[in-house]
Enzyme design. Sequence first.
Site, PDB file in Angstrom:
ATOM      1  N   GLY A 185       8.610  -5.428   3.042  1.00  0.00           N
ATOM      2  CA  GLY A 185       8.559  -4.622   1.823  1.00  0.00           C
ATOM      3  C   GLY A 185       9.789  -4.882   0.972  1.00  0.00           C
ATOM      4  N   TYR A 236      -3.140  -9.867  16.107  1.00  0.00           N
ATOM      5  CA  TYR A 236      -3.081  -8.766  15.119  1.00  0.00           C
ATOM      6  C   TYR A 236      -4.230  -7.786  15.346  1.00  0.00           C
ATOM      7  CZ  TYR A 236      -3.526  -6.359  10.617  1.00  0.00           C
ATOM      8  OH  TYR A 236      -3.652  -5.401   9.633  1.00  0.00           O
ATOM      9  N   ASP A 247      -9.987 -16.080  11.806  1.00  0.00           N
ATOM     10  CA  ASP A 247     -10.685 -15.442  10.692  1.00  0.00           C
ATOM     11  C   ASP A 247     -12.174 -15.312  10.992  1.00  0.00           C
ATOM     12  OD1 ASP A 247      -8.655 -14.924   8.993  1.00  0.00           O
ATOM     13  OD2 ASP A 247      -8.992 -16.629   7.660  1.00  0.00           O
ATOM     14  N   LYS A 293      -4.242  -3.648  16.194  1.00  0.00           N
ATOM     15  CA  LYS A 293      -4.872  -2.615  15.374  1.00  0.00           C
ATOM     16  C   LYS A 293      -5.915  -1.844  16.183  1.00  0.00           C
ATOM     17  CE  LYS A 293      -2.562  -2.766  11.636  1.00  0.00           C
ATOM     18  NZ  LYS A 293      -1.938  -1.583  11.026  1.00  0.00           N
ATOM     19  N   ASN A 330      -9.492  -5.817   3.384  1.00  0.00           N
ATOM     20  CA  ASN A 330      -8.905  -6.662   2.313  1.00  0.00           C
ATOM     21  C   ASN A 330      -8.502  -5.886   1.063  1.00  0.00           C
ATOM     22  OD1 ASN A 330     -10.808  -8.529   3.979  1.00  0.00           O
ATOM     23  ND2 ASN A 330      -9.304  -9.863   2.997  1.00  0.00           N
ATOM     24  N   VAL A 383      -4.731 -13.493   0.184  1.00  0.00           N
ATOM     25  CA  VAL A 383      -5.386 -14.479  -0.669  1.00  0.00           C
ATOM     26  C   VAL A 383      -5.370 -14.110  -2.162  1.00  0.00           C
ATOM     27  CG1 VAL A 383      -7.712 -13.530  -0.215  1.00  0.00           C
ATOM     28  CG2 VAL A 383      -7.466 -15.907  -0.884  1.00  0.00           C
ATOM     29  N   ASN A 396      -9.248 -21.780   2.016  1.00  0.00           N
ATOM     30  CA  ASN A 396      -9.465 -22.190   3.404  1.00  0.00           C
ATOM     31  C   ASN A 396     -10.955 -22.349   3.656  1.00  0.00           C
ATOM     32  OD1 ASN A 396      -6.867 -19.987   3.883  1.00  0.00           O
ATOM     33  ND2 ASN A 396      -6.677 -22.125   4.448  1.00  0.00           N
ATOM     34  N   ILE A 400       0.841  -1.205   0.000  1.00  0.00           N
ATOM     35  CA  ILE A 400       0.000   0.000   0.000  1.00  0.00           C
ATOM     36  C   ILE A 400       0.876   1.254   0.000  1.00  0.00           C
ATOM     37  CG2 ILE A 400      -1.714   1.312   1.323  1.00  0.00           C
ATOM     38  CD1 ILE A 400      -2.816  -1.454   2.295  1.00  0.00           C
TER      39      ILE A 400
HETATM   40  N1  LIG Z   1      -3.408  -5.214   2.801  1.00  0.00           N
HETATM   41  C1  LIG Z   1      -4.539  -5.279   3.509  1.00  0.00           C
HETATM   42  O1  LIG Z   1      -5.526  -5.883   3.101  1.00  0.00           O
HETATM   43  C2  LIG Z   1      -4.650  -4.568   4.846  1.00  0.00           C
HETATM   44  C3  LIG Z   1      -5.861  -4.658   5.552  1.00  0.00           C
HETATM   45  C4  LIG Z   1      -5.965  -3.994   6.780  1.00  0.00           C
HETATM   46  C5  LIG Z   1      -4.902  -3.263   7.255  1.00  0.00           C
HETATM   47  N2  LIG Z   1      -3.731  -3.215   6.555  1.00  0.00           N
HETATM   48  C6  LIG Z   1      -2.620  -2.434   7.094  1.00  0.00           C
HETATM   49  O2  LIG Z   1      -2.114  -1.598   6.069  1.00  0.00           O
HETATM   50  C7  LIG Z   1      -0.726  -1.367   6.289  1.00  0.00           C
HETATM   51  C8  LIG Z   1       0.059  -1.671   5.023  1.00  0.00           C
HETATM   52  O3  LIG Z   1      -0.163  -3.019   4.674  1.00  0.00           O
HETATM   53  P1  LIG Z   1       0.385  -3.685   3.341  1.00  0.00           P
HETATM   54  O4  LIG Z   1      -0.653  -4.632   2.896  1.00  0.00           O
HETATM   55  O5  LIG Z   1       0.916  -2.659   2.433  1.00  0.00           O
HETATM   56  O6  LIG Z   1       1.576  -4.581   3.935  1.00  0.00           O
HETATM   57  P2  LIG Z   1       3.134  -4.649   3.539  1.00  0.00           P
HETATM   58  O7  LIG Z   1       3.713  -5.714   4.401  1.00  0.00           O
HETATM   59  O8  LIG Z   1       3.286  -4.756   2.077  1.00  0.00           O
HETATM   60  O9  LIG Z   1       3.666  -3.225   4.004  1.00  0.00           O
HETATM   61  C9  LIG Z   1       4.078  -2.951   5.325  1.00  0.00           C
HETATM   62  C10 LIG Z   1       5.452  -2.329   5.259  1.00  0.00           C
HETATM   63  O10 LIG Z   1       5.879  -2.013   6.594  1.00  0.00           O
HETATM   64  C11 LIG Z   1       7.263  -2.331   6.681  1.00  0.00           C
HETATM   65  N3  LIG Z   1       7.597  -2.577   8.082  1.00  0.00           N
HETATM   66  C12 LIG Z   1       7.225  -3.641   8.848  1.00  0.00           C
HETATM   67  N4  LIG Z   1       7.776  -3.528  10.065  1.00  0.00           N
HETATM   68  C13 LIG Z   1       8.490  -2.372  10.085  1.00  0.00           C
HETATM   69  C14 LIG Z   1       9.294  -1.736  11.056  1.00  0.00           C
HETATM   70  N5  LIG Z   1       9.454  -2.273  12.270  1.00  0.00           N
HETATM   71  N6  LIG Z   1       9.879  -0.565  10.730  1.00  0.00           N
HETATM   72  C15 LIG Z   1       9.737  -0.018   9.490  1.00  0.00           C
HETATM   73  N7  LIG Z   1       9.002  -0.601   8.522  1.00  0.00           N
HETATM   74  C16 LIG Z   1       8.388  -1.759   8.815  1.00  0.00           C
HETATM   75  C17 LIG Z   1       7.422  -3.575   5.829  1.00  0.00           C
HETATM   76  O11 LIG Z   1       8.765  -3.816   5.450  1.00  0.00           O
HETATM   77  C18 LIG Z   1       6.519  -3.260   4.660  1.00  0.00           C
HETATM   78  O12 LIG Z   1       7.198  -2.583   3.621  1.00  0.00           O
HETATM   79  C19 LIG Z   1      -0.349  -2.207   7.498  1.00  0.00           C
HETATM   80  O13 LIG Z   1      -0.416  -1.378   8.640  1.00  0.00           O
HETATM   81  C20 LIG Z   1      -1.435  -3.251   7.555  1.00  0.00           C
HETATM   82  O14 LIG Z   1      -1.623  -3.763   8.858  1.00  0.00           O
HETATM   83  C21 LIG Z   1      -3.576  -3.853   5.354  1.00  0.00           C
END
Ligand SMILES: NC(=O)c1ccc[n+]([C@@H]2O[C@H](COP(=O)([O-])OP(=O)(O)OC[C@H]3O[C@@H](n4cnc5c(N)ncnc54)[C@H](O)[C@@H]3O)[C@@H](O)[C@H]2O)c1
Length: 335
Positions: free
Chosen positions: A50, A158, A290, A162, A187, A202, A219, A25
């Site tokens: 990342g 988790y 879940d 949050k 999602n 997924v 699942n 994101i």
């Molecule tokens: N993708 C989804 O469906 C979804 C849904 C709900 C919430 N979120 C939240 O959105 C945010 C982004 O999610 P995403 O899907 O892009 O995940 P992602 O894992 O691709 O991105 C998270 C990034 O945070 C970095 N990171 C993790 N720990 C770190 C640390 N200690 N210090 C610095 N950087 C760190 C990772 O390296 C990664 O680049 C997260 O907070 C996640 O919980 C995502």
Amino acid sequence: MYETPFHEQPLDNITFLVTGGAGFIGSNIVEYLLKYSVKKVRTLDNYSNGFRKNLALFAGDSRLEIMDGDIRDAAVCAAACAGVDVVLHEAALGSVPRSIKDPVLTNDVNVGGFVQMLTAAKDAGVKRFVYAASSSTYGDHPGLPKVEDRIGKPLSPYAVTKYANELYADVFGRTYGMEIIGLRYFNIFGPRQDPGGAYAAVIPLFIDAILQNQPPTLNGDGGQTRDFTFVENCVQANIRAALVQNPAALNQVYNIAVGDRTSLVEMYDILREEAGSDLAPKFGPDRAGDIRDSLADISKANNLLGYDPKVRIREGLRQTLEWFKANQEFIQARD
Ligand SMILES: NC(=O)c1ccc[n+]([C@@H]2O[C@H](COP(=O)([O-])OP(=O)(O)OC[C@H]3O[C@@H](n4cnc5c(N)ncnc54)[C@H](O)[C@@H]3O)[C@@H](O)[C@H]2O)c1
């Protein structure tokens, strides 16, 4: 992507910090900001999940400053927030199963790191702090669609982290007068989401399976429903939350979704149709932590942020599939 801007005012006088900017994101937010003439965007990431390569796409752009570091480190957070107007906080350890396997680490990053970032933003006089919250906060509340002020008990470590973010954000808003907005993502999927590793989401898993012609595992019975949300909608929400001026919109949390409900089987069928594949899935056991069904009421974000998701699931899946097809080499070679 991002053919239409989600903002009216210019971005060329705003400096953004995107934590987790090398993630799925975060890197999409960076792409939008650079496309629309932001003054400066700094990323902070420790690359635990990342990829540097997600940002290498924008290499050479002098408005992008890439900072390596960990959000659990106070000095790193202070340096990252210096001179910043808006923080978009995406860094966290996602995945319910990961949090069940290692609740201590998930808590350290998602709660400890979050409080470090909030504190650094306060001390640096950051004007707006927008953070990634999660639909997992609805926990065991049975109501559908999900409405922001009706939540149940969290179902995983988790989800606890949050929800703790929301509690800290609320207290920092009231105690220190900060402008904070939480976005409960439902999602999110799209280009650059990681299909690899034990904790992949997924949709990238299914796309990867189809492209490799290996049956994916659903699942449970696959009847679970989700409000799958294309990442462009999520970026829109971040931009609107970063710029909104209505005082009533501040220090709130918002559902960020589309407002449509699709089962895993239906989602997989759309992917197969779009890919021209007849690969049958396998069915595995239900996953701990879940929920069965998820669907958002997005009227609060629509009313207060002007959030108006444009991309529905089929179009989002089509674009995501196209991106995965066109970027197989990029995906394999990310570090
Ligand atoms: N993708 C989804 O469906 C979804 C849904 C709900 C919430 N979120 C939240 O959105 C945010 C982004 O999610 P995403 O899907 O892009 O995940 P992602 O894992 O691709 O991105 C998270 C990034 O945070 C970095 N990171 C993790 N720990 C770190 C640390 N200690 N210090 C610095 N950087 C760190 C990772 O390296 C990664 O680049 C997260 O907070 C996640 O919980 C995502």
